[in-house]
Enzyme design. Structure first.
Site, mmCIF file in Angstrom:
data_model
loop_
_atom_site.group_PDB
_atom_site.id
_atom_site.type_symbol
_atom_site.label_atom_id
_atom_site.label_comp_id
_atom_site.label_asym_id
_atom_site.label_seq_id
_atom_site.Cartn_x
_atom_site.Cartn_y
_atom_site.Cartn_z
ATOM 1 N N ASN A 1 0.847 -1.200 0.000
ATOM 2 C CA ASN A 1 0.000 0.000 0.000
ATOM 3 C C ASN A 1 0.885 1.254 0.000
ATOM 4 O O ASN A 1 0.789 2.123 0.883
ATOM 5 C CB ASN A 1 -0.942 -0.015 1.202
ATOM 6 C CG ASN A 1 -2.204 0.788 0.940
ATOM 7 O OD1 ASN A 1 -2.318 1.478 -0.078
ATOM 8 N ND2 ASN A 1 -3.155 0.712 1.862
ATOM 9 N N HIS B 1 -8.403 3.554 8.280
ATOM 10 C CA HIS B 1 -8.934 2.290 7.788
ATOM 11 C C HIS B 1 -10.353 2.028 8.278
ATOM 12 O O HIS B 1 -11.137 1.409 7.560
ATOM 13 C CB HIS B 1 -8.027 1.127 8.215
ATOM 14 C CG HIS B 1 -6.859 0.921 7.308
ATOM 15 N ND1 HIS B 1 -5.645 1.548 7.511
ATOM 16 C CD2 HIS B 1 -6.710 0.165 6.190
ATOM 17 C CE1 HIS B 1 -4.803 1.181 6.559
ATOM 18 N NE2 HIS B 1 -5.416 0.351 5.753
#
Length: 479
Positions: free
Chosen positions: A336, A367
């Protein structure tokens, strides 16, 4: 029964539909990207037309995938553009950050705990997370360009600083363009505008002193080879997702056999296999998103050491480096990637205290609000600090010979892969009880080892690294 949510590889009708919509949108976006590059090229079309088409396609894709939930995306974008226009440049980054992160957090909470939408069910949070990254990235870059002295900026901040507030069309296009609105990745505003205006590839070639290498004119690199390569990787990832992930679902980690009957070494190895099996879906989504951007002509990063054109400016992962990582840091830097870059630019380099801790907390908050995310990122803080301490204390002893270095790499690879599997397991399990059950069955071994390392090994400074990059002003003073 375990309370909360435990993600499973068994598809349900509610989970399948968003995935099908996602794949359909991304495949359509791929064809639209080729069309956009060929028929709306900068040489044929004005920047405003390119901005408009990119935005219209993006809005359509979001509505197609998420229906009325897409209103959350549009509300946040409009609110933050209001801040962009009205807020002072000295506070624009703070206001934008708290509004975007606050709205995202409210949506996370309401989606899961109030309306019980659950994971993957009309999961509009994905695009909202990407837009939050872009909103805050642009706000900080506008603040750097208009609210700070040039000599106080790092070299990278100076390069990315935005010297004028974007127009409404530019703002919408940057946040909602069809290439990245569904699955990202986040990118820099100046790079995006340069792409729209047709300056993107030439800028990157000039950065590597193209003419000094003996070439007299700038070429027009084609992304076709990079797109085909990434589509092949996407296909392999999809096949692995449909086979490997189904064979080793994360639900195995709460089976009676795993928790009560398997010995510790078996649990350790099986946990690694299950976590490996959970990766292909991320490889699939991120590589496909990268291919879409490349197909549109965006993502050129210059020339590699072998003289080949590179199209990895927006790449979100380096699979080879992930699977061969010999340190926790190396693993995180190649997983990521654009989110890690965002965290570094808006948090790690800017906060005055506890940068590692605050960066992990921000990552968890971004998140979502599943407890498993916080187990993962709080564990990640411990593991990162422990790994850094061990590396700084012992790595130099293994650099005296090639054989010792190979031995060091093999051991650290195995330790890193097992540590990552242990750390990220709660991220895919999501709920509290299965996470505690898993960690009990593993005797909390990595938590205990990490704490002992931090408490008893001397903390030595990292060699040749600085948390804050040198500013233009500091470079002048040392010249």
């Amino acid at each position: 029964m375990y309370k909360g949510t435990l993600s499973s590889s068994t598809p349900t009708p509610k989970a399948v539909l968003p995935f099908v919509n996602f794949v359909a949108c991304q495949l359509f976006a791929l064809f639209a990207a080729f069309w956009f590059r060929i028929y709306l090229s900068p040489g044929k079309t004005s920047p405003d037309v390119r901005h408009a088409f990119a935005t219209i396609f993006g809005i359509y894709f979001v509505i197609f995938c998420f229906g009325w939930y897409s209103l959350h995306l549009f509300v946040l974008v409009l609110m933050c553009y209001g801040l962009m226009v009205t807020a002072s440049v000295s506070n624009i980054h703070r206001y934008s950050f708290f509004v975007a992160m606050g709205y995202l957090t409210i949506c996370h909470i309401s989606r899961i705990y109030i309306f019980h939408y659950g994971i993957l069910t009309t999961d509009f949070s994905g695009p909202l997370m990407i837009v939050t990254q872009k909103i805050t990235t642009l706000a900080f870059q506008v603040h750097d360009g208009l609210g700070r002295r040039a000599e106080d900026l790092s070299t990278e901040q100076h390069r990315l600083a935005v010297k004028a507030k974007p127009s409404f069309l530019e703002y919408l296009s940057y946040l909602l363009n069809f290439m990245s609105v569904i699955a990202g990745p986040c990118n820099n505003f100046k790079d995006y505008v340069a792409f729209i205006e047709g300056r993107h590839t030439h800028m990157k070639l000039l950065e590597v002193n193209w003419k000094e290498k003996g070439f007299h004119s700038l070429p027009e690199p084609s992304p076709t080879g990079a797109v085909i390569h990434k589509l092949c990787m996407t296909l392999v990832s999809l096949l692995l997702f449909l086979t490997l992930t189904k064979t080793f679902p994360v639900t195995c980690l709460v089976d009676d056999w795993f928790v009560h009957k398997a010995n510790f070494l078996t649990r350790l190895c099986y946990l690694y296999v299950v976590m490996q099996a959970s990766k292909p879906k991320y490889y699939f989504a991120w590589t496909l998103a990268d291919a879409v951007n490349n197909a549109a002509g965006f993502g050129f990063s210059g020339v590699d050491k072998n003289g080949n054109f590179s199209w990895d400016l927006l790449s979100n992962l380096n699979i080879w480096k992930i699977e061969t990582a010999t340190s926790f840091k190396m693993y995180l830097e190649n997983w990521n990637i654009q989110t890690a870059t965002w965290l570094k630019r808006v948090c790690y380099e800017r906060v005055p205290w506890y940068p590692t801790v605050l960066t992990f907390i921000l990552s968890a908050l971004w998140h979502g609000v599943y407890p498993g995310y916080y187990f993962t990122f709080l564990t990640g803080i411990l593991v990162t600090l422990a790994a850094r301490t061990v590396r700084n204390n012992y790595r130099h002893y293994f650099l005296s010979s090639k054989a010792l270095k190979v031995l060091y790499d093999i051991v650290t690879w195995a330790v890193t892969q097992l540590a990552v599997s242990y750390t990220v397991a709660p991220f895919v399990m999501l709920a509290v009880e299965p996470t505690i059950s898993l960690y009990k069955s593993m005797y909390f071994y990595l938590h205990i080892i990490s704490l002992l390392i931090i408490l008893f090994l001397p903390i030595k400074p990292q060699a040749h690294t600085q948390r804050r990059p040198p500013t233009l002003n500091s470079k002048k003073k040392t010249d």
